[in-house]
Design an enzyme around this catalytic site. Structure first.
Site, mmCIF file in Angstrom:
data_model
loop_
_atom_site.group_PDB
_atom_site.id
_atom_site.type_symbol
_atom_site.label_atom_id
_atom_site.label_comp_id
_atom_site.label_asym_id
_atom_site.label_seq_id
_atom_site.Cartn_x
_atom_site.Cartn_y
_atom_site.Cartn_z
ATOM 1 N N SER A 99 0.889 -10.841 -13.147
ATOM 2 C CA SER A 99 0.851 -11.287 -14.541
ATOM 3 C C SER A 99 1.679 -12.544 -14.769
ATOM 4 O O SER A 99 2.652 -12.795 -14.067
ATOM 5 C CB SER A 99 1.423 -10.206 -15.451
ATOM 6 O OG SER A 99 0.688 -9.027 -15.334
HETATM 7 N N1 SAH Z 1 3.188 -5.535 -11.293
HETATM 8 C C1 SAH Z 1 2.689 -6.403 -10.255
HETATM 9 C C2 SAH Z 1 1.302 -6.943 -10.545
HETATM 10 C C3 SAH Z 1 0.318 -5.903 -10.490
HETATM 11 S S1 SAH Z 1 -1.384 -6.335 -10.353
HETATM 12 C C4 SAH Z 1 3.625 -7.544 -9.979
HETATM 13 O O1 SAH Z 1 4.640 -7.688 -10.683
HETATM 14 O O2 SAH Z 1 3.389 -8.278 -9.037
HETATM 15 C C5 SAH Z 1 -1.968 -4.661 -10.385
HETATM 16 C C6 SAH Z 1 -1.668 -3.881 -9.143
HETATM 17 O O3 SAH Z 1 -2.059 -2.538 -9.398
HETATM 18 C C7 SAH Z 1 -2.461 -4.336 -7.939
HETATM 19 O O4 SAH Z 1 -1.582 -4.598 -6.880
HETATM 20 C C8 SAH Z 1 -3.370 -3.156 -7.644
HETATM 21 O O5 SAH Z 1 -3.628 -2.979 -6.268
HETATM 22 C C9 SAH Z 1 -2.554 -2.004 -8.189
HETATM 23 N N2 SAH Z 1 -3.310 -0.781 -8.518
HETATM 24 C C10 SAH Z 1 -4.571 -0.674 -8.996
HETATM 25 N N3 SAH Z 1 -4.883 0.620 -9.180
HETATM 26 C C11 SAH Z 1 -3.795 1.347 -8.829
HETATM 27 C C12 SAH Z 1 -3.510 2.741 -8.807
HETATM 28 N N4 SAH Z 1 -4.408 3.675 -9.168
HETATM 29 N N5 SAH Z 1 -2.283 3.140 -8.383
HETATM 30 C C13 SAH Z 1 -1.352 2.235 -7.994
HETATM 31 N N6 SAH Z 1 -1.577 0.901 -7.983
HETATM 32 C C14 SAH Z 1 -2.777 0.463 -8.398
#
Ligand code: SAH
Length: 231
Positions: free
Chosen positions: A82
């Site tokens: 983000s």
């Molecule tokens: N918070 C992160 C950005 C996240 S992007 C940062 O600061 O960099 C969203 C992330 O959620 C991705 O890495 C994706 O793989 C993960 N994701 C998607 N579905 C998920 C689930 N069910 N459980 C855990 N992670 C998940």
């Protein structure tokens, strides 16, 4: 004998301080302009945490030059992290105090987890893509952030460590996962983007009151990578 003062050596984590300061100013300006929830500010302690976390060391080499721009960044595996303003807003909504037990779903680069840890929270984070979970765990440990990272489907939360003061979900969910609501303490906050009828997501603040009553408030339309499920 005169001694020559040592040349100060900046640690990698201290580098690019001026860019971080500019990033924080941009976040403050956006918060003031957006006036989200009728408030014109992100809490000073959140901005201070973002001044300290070296975002450039948590993104892949290719994205490093852009690390402090107020935009989302690709980190591989079709995942983007983000823009700093959204991280600031979500962290502010989670209203984290030192010692709070916090769960993040969607570790990605580890940046959001590091900001939560810099606020003094005890942070756990779940990431569904194994190589991302491994990389974030390694990078967070190298920077000294005591974040516990687990590979798995965060829809189910982290029951052994529950209840949590705050839960931050950083992937767009089809609905509010009931296990996450169940794992909130009374007084706890869940910050989560939930898919809206218009397309994209609404960023929701879900609160569990002291008497267990759950309320939700829609804060802002946002766009996130989807929350995927393990079969
Ligand atoms: N918070 C992160 C950005 C996240 S992007 C940062 O600061 O960099 C969203 C992330 O959620 C991705 O890495 C994706 O793989 C993960 N994701 C998607 N579905 C998920 C689930 N069910 N459980 C855990 N992670 C998940």
């Amino acid at each position: 004998m005169d001694s020559v003062p040592p040349v100060p050596v900046e640690s990698p984590a201290a580098e690019r301080r001026a860019e971080r300061e500019l990033m924080v100013l941009t976040v403050e300006n956006l918060a003031a302009t957006a006036g989200v929830r009728g408030r014109l500010a992100v809490a000073p302690r959140v901005l201070d945490a973002m001044r300290r976390v070296p975002r450039h060391l948590l993104v892949p080499e290719e994205a490093r030059a852009q690390a402090y721009a107020d935009r989302a960044l690709p980190i591989g595996h079709e995942v983007t992290i983000s823009q700093p303003f959204i991280v600031a807003l979500m962290t502010d909504l989670a209203d984290v105090s030192p010692g709070d037990r916090v769960l993040e779903v969607g570790t990605g680069s580890g940046y959001q987890a590091a900001v939560l840890a810099a606020l003094g929270a005890e942070v756990r984070s779940i990431e569904i893509i194994a190589p991302l979970a491994e990389r974030a765990a390694r990078d967070l440990a190298a920077l000294g952030y005591p974040v516990r990272v687990r590979q798995g489907d965060g829809y189910a939360g982290w029951p052994e460590a529950a209840p949590f003061d705050a839960i931050v979900v950083t992937a767009g969910a089809p609905e509010i996962p009931q296990p996450l609501v169940d794992q909130l303490k009374p007084g706890g906050r869940l910050v989560i983007p939930v898919r809206s009828a218009r397309g994209g997501e609404d960023l929701l603040l879900v609160r569990k009151a002291a008497d267990g009553r759950v309320t939700r408030e829609s804060v802002l339309p946002v766009r996130f990578v989807p929350l995927t499920r393990e079969p």
